[in-house]
Design a protein around this motif. Structure first.
Motif, PDB file in Angstrom:
ATOM      1  N   GLU A 137      52.310 -35.483  28.226  1.00 19.79           N
ATOM      2  CA  GLU A 137      51.928 -36.129  29.270  1.00 19.79           C
ATOM      3  C   GLU A 137      53.116 -36.481  30.202  1.00 19.79           C
ATOM      4  OE1 GLU A 137      49.080 -39.178  28.986  1.00 19.79           O
ATOM      5  OE2 GLU A 137      47.774 -38.146  27.807  1.00 19.79           O
ATOM      6  N   ASP A 138      54.081 -37.280  29.540  1.00 13.42           N
ATOM      7  CA  ASP A 138      55.417 -37.403  30.024  1.00 13.42           C
ATOM      8  C   ASP A 138      56.196 -36.429  30.540  1.00 13.42           C
ATOM      9  OD1 ASP A 138      55.074 -40.230  29.355  1.00 13.42           O
ATOM     10  OD2 ASP A 138      56.283 -40.092  27.603  1.00 13.42           O
ATOM     11  N   ALA A 139      56.215 -35.238  29.855  1.00 13.02           N
ATOM     12  CA  ALA A 139      56.859 -34.145  30.387  1.00 13.02           C
ATOM     13  C   ALA A 139      56.085 -33.461  31.573  1.00 13.02           C
ATOM     14  CB  ALA A 139      56.969 -32.977  29.182  1.00 13.02           C
ATOM     15  N   GLN A 140      54.668 -33.520  31.645  1.00 17.96           N
ATOM     16  CA  GLN A 140      54.060 -33.352  32.820  1.00 17.96           C
ATOM     17  C   GLN A 140      54.311 -33.903  33.981  1.00 17.96           C
ATOM     18  OE1 GLN A 140      49.745 -33.372  31.971  1.00 17.96           O
ATOM     19  NE2 GLN A 140      49.653 -31.214  32.875  1.00 17.96           N
ATOM     20  N   LYS A 141      54.499 -35.333  33.811  1.00 20.54           N
ATOM     21  CA  LYS A 141      54.839 -36.210  34.912  1.00 20.54           C
ATOM     22  C   LYS A 141      56.252 -35.906  35.475  1.00 20.54           C
ATOM     23  CE  LYS A 141      51.942 -40.137  33.425  1.00 20.54           C
ATOM     24  NZ  LYS A 141      52.146 -41.519  32.804  1.00 20.54           N
ATOM     25  N   ARG A 142      57.135 -35.565  34.838  1.00 24.38           N
ATOM     26  CA  ARG A 142      58.420 -35.243  34.935  1.00 24.38           C
ATOM     27  C   ARG A 142      58.562 -34.049  35.953  1.00 24.38           C
ATOM     28  NH1 ARG A 142      61.889 -35.595  29.815  1.00 24.38           N
ATOM     29  NH2 ARG A 142      60.214 -36.705  28.934  1.00 24.38           N
ATOM     30  N   VAL A 143      57.581 -33.125  35.259  1.00 21.49           N
ATOM     31  CA  VAL A 143      57.557 -31.784  36.106  1.00 21.49           C
ATOM     32  C   VAL A 143      57.016 -32.014  37.537  1.00 21.49           C
ATOM     33  CG1 VAL A 143      56.330 -29.486  36.088  1.00 21.49           C
ATOM     34  CG2 VAL A 143      57.676 -30.430  34.060  1.00 21.49           C
ATOM     35  N   LYS A 144      56.066 -32.809  37.621  1.00 23.30           N
ATOM     36  CA  LYS A 144      55.295 -32.870  38.883  1.00 23.30           C
ATOM     37  C   LYS A 144      56.437 -33.659  39.819  1.00 23.30           C
ATOM     38  CE  LYS A 144      50.874 -33.107  37.626  1.00 23.30           C
ATOM     39  NZ  LYS A 144      49.243 -34.094  37.606  1.00 23.30           N
ATOM     40  N   ARG A 145      57.281 -34.541  39.188  1.00 18.92           N
ATOM     41  CA  ARG A 145      58.337 -35.232  40.102  1.00 18.92           C
ATOM     42  C   ARG A 145      59.231 -34.186  40.419  1.00 18.92           C
ATOM     43  NH1 ARG A 145      60.346 -40.621  37.582  1.00 18.92           N
ATOM     44  NH2 ARG A 145      61.029 -40.909  39.534  1.00 18.92           N
ATOM     45  N   LEU A 146      59.451 -33.475  39.739  1.00 19.84           N
ATOM     46  CA  LEU A 146      60.686 -32.352  39.948  1.00 19.84           C
ATOM     47  C   LEU A 146      60.105 -31.306  41.059  1.00 19.84           C
ATOM     48  CD1 LEU A 146      62.223 -31.482  36.509  1.00 19.84           C
ATOM     49  CD2 LEU A 146      63.486 -32.260  38.451  1.00 19.84           C
ATOM     50  N   LYS A 147      58.729 -31.207  40.693  1.00 16.34           N
ATOM     51  CA  LYS A 147      58.459 -30.204  41.961  1.00 16.34           C
ATOM     52  C   LYS A 147      58.354 -30.940  43.150  1.00 16.34           C
ATOM     53  CE  LYS A 147      54.074 -27.267  42.681  1.00 16.34           C
ATOM     54  NZ  LYS A 147      52.793 -27.171  42.221  1.00 16.34           N
ATOM     55  N   GLY A 148      57.753 -32.114  43.115  1.00 17.06           N
ATOM     56  CA  GLY A 148      57.902 -32.729  44.388  1.00 17.06           C
ATOM     57  C   GLY A 148      59.264 -33.003  45.116  1.00 17.06           C
ATOM     58  N   PHE A 149      60.068 -33.226  44.368  1.00 16.39           N
ATOM     59  CA  PHE A 149      61.323 -33.410  45.075  1.00 16.39           C
ATOM     60  C   PHE A 149      61.973 -32.037  45.583  1.00 16.39           C
ATOM     61  CE2 PHE A 149      66.062 -32.531  44.655  1.00 16.39           C
ATOM     62  CZ  PHE A 149      66.492 -33.626  45.583  1.00 16.39           C
ATOM     63  N   TYR A 150      61.838 -30.770  44.812  1.00 16.96           N
ATOM     64  CA  TYR A 150      62.177 -29.603  45.280  1.00 16.96           C
ATOM     65  C   TYR A 150      61.013 -29.071  46.488  1.00 16.96           C
ATOM     66  CZ  TYR A 150      65.149 -29.257  41.096  1.00 16.96           C
ATOM     67  OH  TYR A 150      66.246 -29.336  40.571  1.00 16.96           O
ATOM     68  N   THR A 151      60.023 -29.549  46.496  1.00 21.68           N
ATOM     69  CA  THR A 151      59.349 -29.191  47.748  1.00 21.68           C
ATOM     70  C   THR A 151      59.874 -30.017  48.942  1.00 21.68           C
ATOM     71  OG1 THR A 151      57.286 -28.819  46.258  1.00 21.68           O
ATOM     72  CG2 THR A 151      56.696 -29.257  48.666  1.00 21.68           C
ATOM     73  N   HIS A 152      60.087 -31.262  48.789  1.00 19.95           N
ATOM     74  CA  HIS A 152      60.691 -32.048  49.808  1.00 19.95           C
ATOM     75  C   HIS A 152      61.870 -31.564  50.309  1.00 19.95           C
ATOM     76  CE1 HIS A 152      61.959 -36.461  50.928  1.00 19.95           C
ATOM     77  NE2 HIS A 152      61.807 -35.807  51.939  1.00 19.95           N
ATOM     78  N   LEU A 153      62.901 -31.148  49.386  1.00 21.88           N
ATOM     79  CA  LEU A 153      64.116 -30.350  49.924  1.00 21.88           C
ATOM     80  C   LEU A 153      63.870 -29.097  50.522  1.00 21.88           C
ATOM     81  CD1 LEU A 153      67.379 -30.549  49.513  1.00 21.88           C
ATOM     82  CD2 LEU A 153      66.906 -29.148  47.361  1.00 21.88           C
ATOM     83  N   THR A 154      62.832 -28.246  49.983  1.00 21.74           N
ATOM     84  CA  THR A 154      62.648 -27.115  50.853  1.00 21.74           C
ATOM     85  C   THR A 154      62.164 -27.334  52.252  1.00 21.74           C
ATOM     86  OG1 THR A 154      62.106 -25.979  48.677  1.00 21.74           O
ATOM     87  CG2 THR A 154      61.401 -24.970  50.669  1.00 21.74           C
ATOM     88  N   VAL A 155      61.527 -28.357  52.294  1.00 22.61           N
ATOM     89  CA  VAL A 155      60.782 -28.422  53.733  1.00 22.61           C
ATOM     90  C   VAL A 155      61.960 -29.230  54.410  1.00 22.61           C
ATOM     91  CG1 VAL A 155      59.258 -30.037  54.904  1.00 22.61           C
ATOM     92  CG2 VAL A 155      58.337 -29.056  52.948  1.00 22.61           C
ATOM     93  N   TYR A 156      62.784 -29.988  53.949  1.00 23.30           N
ATOM     94  CA  TYR A 156      63.787 -30.594  54.735  1.00 23.30           C
ATOM     95  C   TYR A 156      64.880 -29.442  55.198  1.00 23.30           C
ATOM     96  CZ  TYR A 156      68.426 -32.939  55.304  1.00 23.30           C
ATOM     97  OH  TYR A 156      69.516 -33.554  55.711  1.00 23.30           O
ATOM     98  N   ILE A 157      65.265 -28.446  54.380  1.00 20.90           N
ATOM     99  CA  ILE A 157      65.838 -27.456  54.814  1.00 20.90           C
ATOM    100  C   ILE A 157      65.401 -26.539  55.863  1.00 20.90           C
ATOM    101  CG2 ILE A 157      67.226 -25.327  54.023  1.00 20.90           C
ATOM    102  CD1 ILE A 157      67.612 -26.624  51.341  1.00 20.90           C
TER     103      ILE A 157
END
Length: 107
Positions: free
Chosen positions: A13-33
């Motif tokens: 569950e902890d690993a799953q939460k971390r993956v969701k947080r990473l995915k959220g950041f990379y999505t945010h970064l992609t949209v920003y660019i």
């Protein structure tokens, strides 16, 4: 064996939460660019002859959104730098020990 399975579930569950947080950041970064590239093209196409692109209003969105993106990045990647690798687990154990001590004191 049962304790190992419970520990595995928590770690999963902890690993799953971390993956969701990473995915959220990379999505945010992609949209920003992508949005900022679009803004650059729109601004360049609206320049008057001889006008410089390097004006504050052309970087307003990138600058302030970049501050938000930086804060998002620190929340995803930086908490280990500030609090250390096992900080959360140590704090949880500390609170549990404190609660146990308080509970024993009243028995």
């Amino acid at each position: 064996m049962d304790n190992f399975d419970n520990n595995f579930d928590e770690r999963y569950e902890d690993a799953q939460k971390r993956v969701k947080r990473l995915k959220g950041f990379y999505t945010h970064l992609t949209v920003y660019i992508l949005v900022n590239i679009m803004i650059v093209f729109l601004n360049v196409s609206n320049l008057q002859p001889g006008e410089s692109y390097f004006q504050f209003e052309n970087f307003f969105t990138a600058f302030f959104w970049g501050i938000g993106l930086l804060a998002h990045g620190v929340s995803v990647f930086g908490h280990h730098l500030i609090f250390g690798k096992d900080w959360e687990e140590k704090k949880i154990k500390e609170f549990m020990d404190k609660d146990k001590h308080e509970h024993e004191k009243w028995e």
